[in-house]
Design an enzyme around this catalytic site. Sequence first.
Site, PDB file in Angstrom:
ATOM      1  N   ILE A 109      12.537  76.176  13.128  1.00 16.90           N
ATOM      2  CA  ILE A 109      12.724  76.449  14.549  1.00 16.90           C
ATOM      3  C   ILE A 109      13.332  77.846  14.671  1.00 16.90           C
ATOM      4  O   ILE A 109      14.268  78.188  13.943  1.00 16.90           O
ATOM      5  CB  ILE A 109      13.623  75.375  15.193  1.00 16.90           C
ATOM      6  CG1 ILE A 109      12.834  74.047  15.263  1.00 16.90           C
ATOM      7  CG2 ILE A 109      14.106  75.795  16.578  1.00 16.90           C
ATOM      8  CD1 ILE A 109      13.638  72.853  15.682  1.00 16.90           C
ATOM      9  N   GLY A 110      12.793  78.652  15.557  1.00 15.03           N
ATOM     10  CA  GLY A 110      13.273  80.023  15.718  1.00 15.03           C
ATOM     11  C   GLY A 110      14.215  80.157  16.902  1.00 15.03           C
ATOM     12  O   GLY A 110      14.803  79.184  17.376  1.00 15.03           O
ATOM     13  N   THR A 113       5.230  86.968  20.301  1.00 17.90           N
ATOM     14  CA  THR A 113       5.839  86.024  21.220  1.00 17.90           C
ATOM     15  C   THR A 113       5.725  86.570  22.641  1.00 17.90           C
ATOM     16  O   THR A 113       5.701  87.781  22.828  1.00 17.90           O
ATOM     17  CB  THR A 113       7.322  85.908  20.823  1.00 17.90           C
ATOM     18  OG1 THR A 113       7.376  85.247  19.583  1.00 17.90           O
ATOM     19  CG2 THR A 113       8.157  85.175  21.839  1.00 17.90           C
TER      20      THR A 113
HETATM   21  N1  ASP Z   1      11.184  85.374  17.778  1.00 13.68           N
HETATM   22  C1  ASP Z   1      10.031  84.673  17.276  1.00 13.68           C
HETATM   23  C2  ASP Z   1      10.474  83.756  16.152  1.00 13.68           C
HETATM   24  O1  ASP Z   1      11.206  84.176  15.279  1.00 13.68           O
HETATM   25  C3  ASP Z   1       8.935  85.569  16.791  1.00 13.68           C
HETATM   26  C4  ASP Z   1       8.561  86.727  17.700  1.00 13.68           C
HETATM   27  O2  ASP Z   1       9.286  87.084  18.609  1.00 13.68           O
HETATM   28  O3  ASP Z   1       7.478  87.315  17.500  1.00 13.68           O
HETATM   29  O4  ASP Z   1      10.064  82.624  16.141  1.00 13.68           O
END
Ligand code: ASP
Length: 320
Positions: free
Chosen positions: A220-221, A191
């Site tokens: 959804i994250g 990310t």
């Molecule tokens: N935080 C992101 C998610 O869980 C993934 C990431 O940070 O690499 O969607």
Amino acid sequence: MGWAIALHGGAGDIPRNLPSDRRQPREDTLRRCLEIGIAALSTHQSALDVVELVVRELENCPNFNAGRGSVLTSDGTVEMEACIMDGNTKKCGAVSGLTTVVNPISLAKLVMEKTPHIYLAFDGAEAFARAQGVPTKDYNHFITTENIERLKQAKEANAVQVDYTQPVPTQLAKDKDNVVAFSDGDSQTGTVGCVAIDSLGNLATATSTGGLVNKMVGRIGDTPIIGAGTYANNMCAVSATGKGESIIRATVARDVAALMEYKGLSLKEAAAFVVEESTPKGTVGLVAVSARGEVVMEFNTTGMFRACANEDGFSEIGIW
Ligand code: ASP
């Protein structure tokens, strides 16, 4: 007090022997994006415009898990999400479930500026993108060969994965959400996010992601959830990365701000508390700046692709 900026390209279990052909392009992108941010802040662009600009660059780089290069859902599709927030006004915009938008962060900014809402997702967000005339591409544009391979590996391991894992399935340690927290990928991606304070003292944050490898369609994250992966007020701006489910449970970004606001902690103390005490080890990283110009880049994973700089000439690029 002058401007300051920090950016990240994801936190995870980044192997120390990461081959240089994997490491170098990512370091180069971090450096280039940092320079873009520094140039923009030096010429008095607003913090909000700068975080958008830097995250767009990171989205355009297929080595990171956002925009082109986003990891794939269990159906082999991309569902990108992003969020942007202005600290002084607390105006914010978020998008999820994008399949064709080249720069999700800019659509999030348009949600903030052009709608009475904060968060648009899936068909509605795509329709809004068409109405705004933002650049879109066929979904194939976003899918890289590396991510097809990652999805295959995740399916073989029957796991949802943060970043890139090159698993020997029996060695994978899954947590209770069946997420392989981080592993030994030789092609780590992550990310992306950027936080900044401009010379007028305005704070802003932006985060963009493809989410987790092999995530359920519709998942959804933390990234687009205000207060979880992304938050800014007039004291600080925070962008988080890592396992979204952990970040949401701990309201990571808002907790950093709340510890400063209600307990009078410095940015460093607040970020250290959230990363060390209130989130499971191996799951979270964040970058943040404060109204006093402090910059922090904290993580409880092996590493986090990161870079920062301030007006005094300090700058740093790091992975571990
Ligand atoms: N935080 C992101 C998610 O869980 C993934 C990431 O940070 O690499 O969607």
